[in-house]
Enzyme design. Structure first.
Site, PDB file in Angstrom:
ATOM      1  N   LYS A  50       0.866  -1.184   0.000  1.00  0.00           N
ATOM      2  CA  LYS A  50       0.000   0.000   0.000  1.00  0.00           C
ATOM      3  C   LYS A  50       0.900   1.230   0.000  1.00  0.00           C
ATOM      4  O   LYS A  50       1.671   1.444   0.937  1.00  0.00           O
ATOM      5  CB  LYS A  50      -0.904  -0.028   1.227  1.00  0.00           C
ATOM      6  N   GLU A  99      -0.196  -8.265   4.446  1.00  0.00           N
ATOM      7  CA  GLU A  99      -0.668  -9.589   4.036  1.00  0.00           C
ATOM      8  C   GLU A  99      -1.593  -9.397   2.831  1.00  0.00           C
ATOM      9  O   GLU A  99      -2.397  -8.451   2.803  1.00  0.00           O
ATOM     10  CB  GLU A  99      -1.448 -10.183   5.216  1.00  0.00           C
ATOM     11  N   ALA A 101      -4.762 -10.258   0.715  1.00  0.00           N
ATOM     12  CA  ALA A 101      -6.064 -10.946   0.834  1.00  0.00           C
ATOM     13  C   ALA A 101      -6.644 -11.088  -0.562  1.00  0.00           C
ATOM     14  O   ALA A 101      -7.094 -10.106  -1.142  1.00  0.00           O
ATOM     15  CB  ALA A 101      -6.990 -10.129   1.734  1.00  0.00           C
ATOM     16  N   ASP A 143     -13.649   1.906  13.323  1.00  0.00           N
ATOM     17  CA  ASP A 143     -14.186   2.058  11.967  1.00  0.00           C
ATOM     18  C   ASP A 143     -14.513   0.686  11.367  1.00  0.00           C
ATOM     19  O   ASP A 143     -14.207   0.406  10.211  1.00  0.00           O
ATOM     20  CB  ASP A 143     -13.191   2.826  11.088  1.00  0.00           C
ATOM     21  N   GLU A 147     -16.439  -2.376   4.281  1.00  0.00           N
ATOM     22  CA  GLU A 147     -15.321  -1.944   3.431  1.00  0.00           C
ATOM     23  C   GLU A 147     -13.978  -2.272   4.057  1.00  0.00           C
ATOM     24  O   GLU A 147     -12.967  -2.391   3.368  1.00  0.00           O
ATOM     25  CB  GLU A 147     -15.353  -0.417   3.199  1.00  0.00           C
TER      26      GLU A 147
HETATM   27  P1  AMP Z   1      -7.466   0.943   1.359  1.00  0.00           P
HETATM   28  O1  AMP Z   1      -6.596   2.028   0.837  1.00  0.00           O
HETATM   29  O2  AMP Z   1      -6.863   0.213   2.516  1.00  0.00           O
HETATM   30  O3  AMP Z   1      -8.862   1.421   1.625  1.00  0.00           O
HETATM   31  O4  AMP Z   1      -7.585  -0.164   0.196  1.00  0.00           O
HETATM   32  C1  AMP Z   1      -8.218   0.095  -1.014  1.00  0.00           C
HETATM   33  C2  AMP Z   1      -8.645  -1.207  -1.670  1.00  0.00           C
HETATM   34  O5  AMP Z   1      -7.479  -1.988  -1.974  1.00  0.00           O
HETATM   35  C3  AMP Z   1      -9.500  -2.101  -0.777  1.00  0.00           C
HETATM   36  O6  AMP Z   1     -10.865  -1.800  -0.900  1.00  0.00           O
HETATM   37  C4  AMP Z   1      -9.183  -3.494  -1.299  1.00  0.00           C
HETATM   38  O7  AMP Z   1      -9.981  -3.779  -2.438  1.00  0.00           O
HETATM   39  C5  AMP Z   1      -7.739  -3.371  -1.751  1.00  0.00           C
HETATM   40  N1  AMP Z   1      -6.812  -3.845  -0.710  1.00  0.00           N
HETATM   41  C6  AMP Z   1      -6.316  -3.135   0.322  1.00  0.00           C
HETATM   42  N2  AMP Z   1      -5.485  -3.871   1.080  1.00  0.00           N
HETATM   43  C7  AMP Z   1      -5.446  -5.100   0.500  1.00  0.00           C
HETATM   44  C8  AMP Z   1      -4.778  -6.329   0.825  1.00  0.00           C
HETATM   45  N3  AMP Z   1      -3.972  -6.412   1.874  1.00  0.00           N
HETATM   46  N4  AMP Z   1      -4.967  -7.399   0.026  1.00  0.00           N
HETATM   47  C9  AMP Z   1      -5.793  -7.304  -1.068  1.00  0.00           C
HETATM   48  N5  AMP Z   1      -6.463  -6.177  -1.411  1.00  0.00           N
HETATM   49  C10 AMP Z   1      -6.299  -5.084  -0.643  1.00  0.00           C
END
Ligand code: AMP
Length: 278
Positions: A50, A99, A101, A143, A147
């Protein structure tokens, strides 16, 4: 497919940099981050990276939230909590090594239809277990919503997104946070709150998974949503079983002290009955 926790490099003291990863497809975007599937070159382990832009964080004045998210999430280790293996940064961005997912989020799932009751009970059991773990460490998520729950390998849920979480040694604090449909009465009424806000959100999420929409929502008018929350005004469609309805109603109490403990929820007949049927 190798996952990072199955190989012996999940070691928070290890210093990574972007060159250590083969960055793959884009898998999602959040308010501040962009998420990619990636492979650690040395082990071949699959992770999610991320990447968050520092300038955007500063502009939105949320640097301290990200610091707290990293500090809290990197210490957590439970099968139903998304692991954060580490992080690194450069001049422009912060990169969290998470990790991976492979499934979608619970939110994605309910876009097509509500979830069958016997699956919701399995999901609730896992979220209750994750909450017992984090609350035991005095962490409040603040939270919980579909989502923020990812679906991992083998349909195992992973609680994610600790951006609003606090590690709280003091019993109560006042901060307005979270998502409108999931706000508990004590936050709307600007009272002190504690870990019972997560129990409330668990009840809202359970309803939303079963019915497809949150219990108090009014898309036209958020003031009406507030009123409904304060008055605990909601109803169930007839096809939802009495046990499921009772589980949610037991949780959605205006007074946080009247909400059940996680131990009580774990032993609720609705969840117990589903365990016995397995
Ligand atoms: P976030 O910025 O954490 O809200 O993530 C945005 C989107 O990325 C999420 O809604 C998931 O679809 C995807 N995502 C985030 N973290 C993961 C992860 N560890 N593994 C797979 N997909 C992820």
């Amino acid at each position: 497919m190798k996952h990072l926790h199955n190989v012996d490099i999940c070691n928070s003291s290890r210093q990574w940099c972007l060159d250590d990863f083969k960055v793959g497809i884009h898998i999602g975007s959040g308010r501040f981050g962009t998420v990619y599937r990636a492979q650690e070159k040395k082990t071949g382990a699959v992770v999610a990276l991320k990447i968050v832009n520092k300038q955007e964080l500063q502009k939105a004045k949320v640097v301290r939230f990200l610091k707290r998210e990293i500090e809290i999430q990197s210490r957590l280790s439970h099968p139903n909590v998304l692991r954060m293996y580490g992080y690194f940064d450069d001049k422009d961005s912060v990169c969290m090594v998470l990790e991976h997912a492979p499934g979608r989020t619970l939110y994605d799932l309910i876009q097509t239809s509500p979830i069958p009751e016997n699956t919701v009970t399995k999901y609730m059991t896992q979220i209750v277990s994750a909450l017992r773990y984090i609350h035991g460490l005095k962490v409040i998520h603040r939270d919980i919503k579909p989502e923020n729950v990812l679906i991992g390998e083998g349909n195992v849920l992973k609680m994610a997104d600790f951006g609003w979480a606090v590690h709280d040694r003091r019993p109560r604090r006042r901060t307005f946070c979270g998502t409108l449909d999931y706000l508990p009465p004590e936050m709307i009424e600007d009272k002190y709150h504690d870990e019972k806000v997560d129990i409330w959100a668990l009840g809202i999420m359970c309803y939303e998974l079963l019915v497809g929409i949150p219990p108090f929502g009014d898309v036209e008018n958020y003031v009406e949503t507030y009123h409904r929350i304060i008055q605990i005004k909601f109803s169930f469609p007839n096809h939802i079983s009495m046990n499921a309805q009772q589980f949610v109603k037991r949780i959605l109490r205006h007074d946080p002290r009247q909400r059940p403990t996680l131990e009580v929820l774990e032993n609720h007949p609705w969840l117990q009955q589903s365990r016995e049927q397995q």
